[in-house]
Structures are given as structure tokens and as C-alpha cells.
Scaffold this active site. Sequence first.
Site, PDB file in Angstrom:
ATOM      1  N   TYR A   1      -1.636  -1.413  10.339  1.00  0.00           N
ATOM      2  CA  TYR A   1      -1.616  -1.815   9.229  1.00  0.00           C
ATOM      3  C   TYR A   1      -0.641  -0.799   8.414  1.00  0.00           C
ATOM      4  O   TYR A   1       0.000  -1.480   7.750  1.00  0.00           O
ATOM      5  CB  TYR A   1      -3.084  -0.988   8.690  1.00  0.00           C
ATOM      6  CG  TYR A   1      -3.450  -1.430   7.322  1.00  0.00           C
ATOM      7  CD1 TYR A   1      -3.830  -2.644   6.809  1.00  0.00           C
ATOM      8  CD2 TYR A   1      -3.181  -0.261   6.313  1.00  0.00           C
ATOM      9  CE1 TYR A   1      -4.085  -2.832   5.483  1.00  0.00           C
ATOM     10  CE2 TYR A   1      -3.624  -0.781   4.730  1.00  0.00           C
ATOM     11  CZ  TYR A   1      -3.817  -1.955   4.384  1.00  0.00           C
ATOM     12  OH  TYR A   1      -4.197  -1.946   3.217  1.00  0.00           O
TER      13      TYR A   1
ATOM     14  N   SER B   1       0.830  -1.217   0.006  1.00  0.00           N
ATOM     15  CA  SER B   1       0.067   0.062   0.193  1.00  0.00           C
ATOM     16  C   SER B   1       0.905   1.360  -0.022  1.00  0.00           C
ATOM     17  O   SER B   1       1.947   1.267   0.450  1.00  0.00           O
ATOM     18  CB  SER B   1      -0.980   0.115   1.242  1.00  0.00           C
ATOM     19  OG  SER B   1      -1.508   1.234   1.406  1.00  0.00           O
TER      20      SER B   1
END
Length: 324
Positions: free
Chosen positions: A154, A141
Site C-alpha cells: 500500500y 496518502s
Amino acid sequence: MRLGNPVVVITGASSGIGRATALRCADEGARLVLAARGAAALESAARDCRKRGATVVAVTADVSDAAQVETLAARAVEEFGRLDVWVNNAAVGAFGRIADVPPEDFQRILDVNITGYVNGARAALARMTAQGGGVLINVASIVGETPLPYSAAYSMSKAAVRALSVSLRSELVLDARQDVSVCTVLPATIDTPFYQHAANYSGRKPVAMPPVYTADRVAKTVLRAMRHPRREVVAGGVAARLLMLQHKATPGTVERAIARQVDRTQLRRKPAATTSGNVHRSLDAGRKGSVDGGWHGRRRTARRRVLTAAVLAGAAAVVRKRMA
């Protein structure tokens, strides 16, 4: 590599990016081995791929369990005789300040998002090196470059995935293995059910922060990486690429701006119940079996274009300032 009918393993295939990638691969004639924790949603994804003419095997698996991942890889070879592409994609997340996310949830996110990818890499590369070729794709990401507040676990995990890919490529160089490629895909904000599924300890409702792009856009990027492996590629618009470049050039400015934007636009003031989401178990309710999460549309696309224009203007201003 030419796609033809390669054997492709995709983890986290029941929804979101994993499901979108499976559908794209099905259209290309790939033989698929799909994995996820939820059996019902996984079988739904498998049915959709079969309707497109693909041969599909669905394997229920928790990627944080090395034995289950090894069984998944063995099943692919048992069914199809080889393993050409492995897509590490399964991930979970939690919203909340570091002090508010329970330690067991924080650790579980790292177990799934980091250890799960390590397990996948070990299982896949062992077979790819033995057969003389293959492509490992790690879906990370852009928050691996620009971490977000309220999403520490995350963000940490996605930074670790980027590091994992570099280490794997370095080891392949030392082994003179030019026939095996390791690619990292960095999605921007993507329209998936992630925000409905994530754990939430913030007390506020999480939403997708614009600009938001479709999961199919990431799937197309993954397929391009299968055909023409690259070290690292961003899946999203020019704003995502510029954000990463700006963070390298002016980290303090970008981090302050992101903190304010997340606080204003990703977490609404509307109260939300505390939940562990799908961190510890698969969720059967809601949009579990869908590709999208309902965050994309005509109005949101217009907002994305406006924001992209603002980012471009900001980037130009930074460049002019640094050149002055």
C-alpha cells in the site's frame, strides 16, 4: 473551475472517501458517474446521491482492467456529453510483513492502486485534452511520504501515485496544456472501512492509528481541488503536514518513531484470522456500503488533539535543535 454542474467520475465510490466525495459533489449539483466493483453497495451510494438531487450513473468496474476503465469514461461522455473531473480513488491494501503477504496479493494491490490509476489517467486525459479542459485528481496518502511497516504494498502504491501525478503534469507542460490540471490529495489516517476490508496476514487486528479524521474532510479537500486545482494538498490536520516535513528533515528519527507507533497502536495484540479481504473480490458483508469505519468519535477526537499537541512540541524541539 466553477463547480456548477460538472460531470464527475469517481472510482471506489461505494464506500469511504469515494462515497463521501460523491455525496459532497451531489450537494454541489454535479452530474455523477460512480464506479466500484460491488454492484449492491455502488447502487446504494448512487441512491444516496440521487436523494440529494444529483443525476447519477452507476457503472460496475474493476479499475485494474483497462478495457473496463475505458468503458467507464466512454459511458460518462455518452450520458453527459463531456468529462470534467475524474477522481482516481479505488484502492485496496494488506497488513503483514513483506515475507508474509502472498505474492499474488502483493501484486494485486499494485495492480489496483497503481495500474488502476494509470488506466484512469489515460481514459480521462484523452477526453479532457480533446474537449479543452478538465481536472484529474489522484487520491494518494501521506504514507507515500512516510511509508509504514506491515503495509509495504500500500505504501509503495501511494508513493507511485505521487510520482504518476508529477509525470503527468510534466507531460502536460511539454504539450503546453494549461487547460488540464492534475492534482494529488494526500489523506492522513481517515475513518473509513479500509481496516475491516483489507487483507490481513499479520496475525493481529488492524485498527485506525490516531489521529483519525473523517472521510468528509477529504471530500471537502477534493472539492476544493476541483475548484482551485493545486499540485498537491494534504487532507488532515497540522500533525499530518508536520509529520511529512519532519520526515524530510530527520528521516531516520521519524521512521523509527513510526515503526514503534504502528507496532503499538495500529496492530493490536488481539489475534486476528488470516484473510485476503477485498483484495481480489468485493466484500458484501460488514460496513461495505458506509462512509465511515467506526474509528472516529468524541474520545478519539480528544486523543487526536493530545497527539497533535505532542507532534507540535516534537517539531518545535527538532527546529530548536537544528538552529542551536
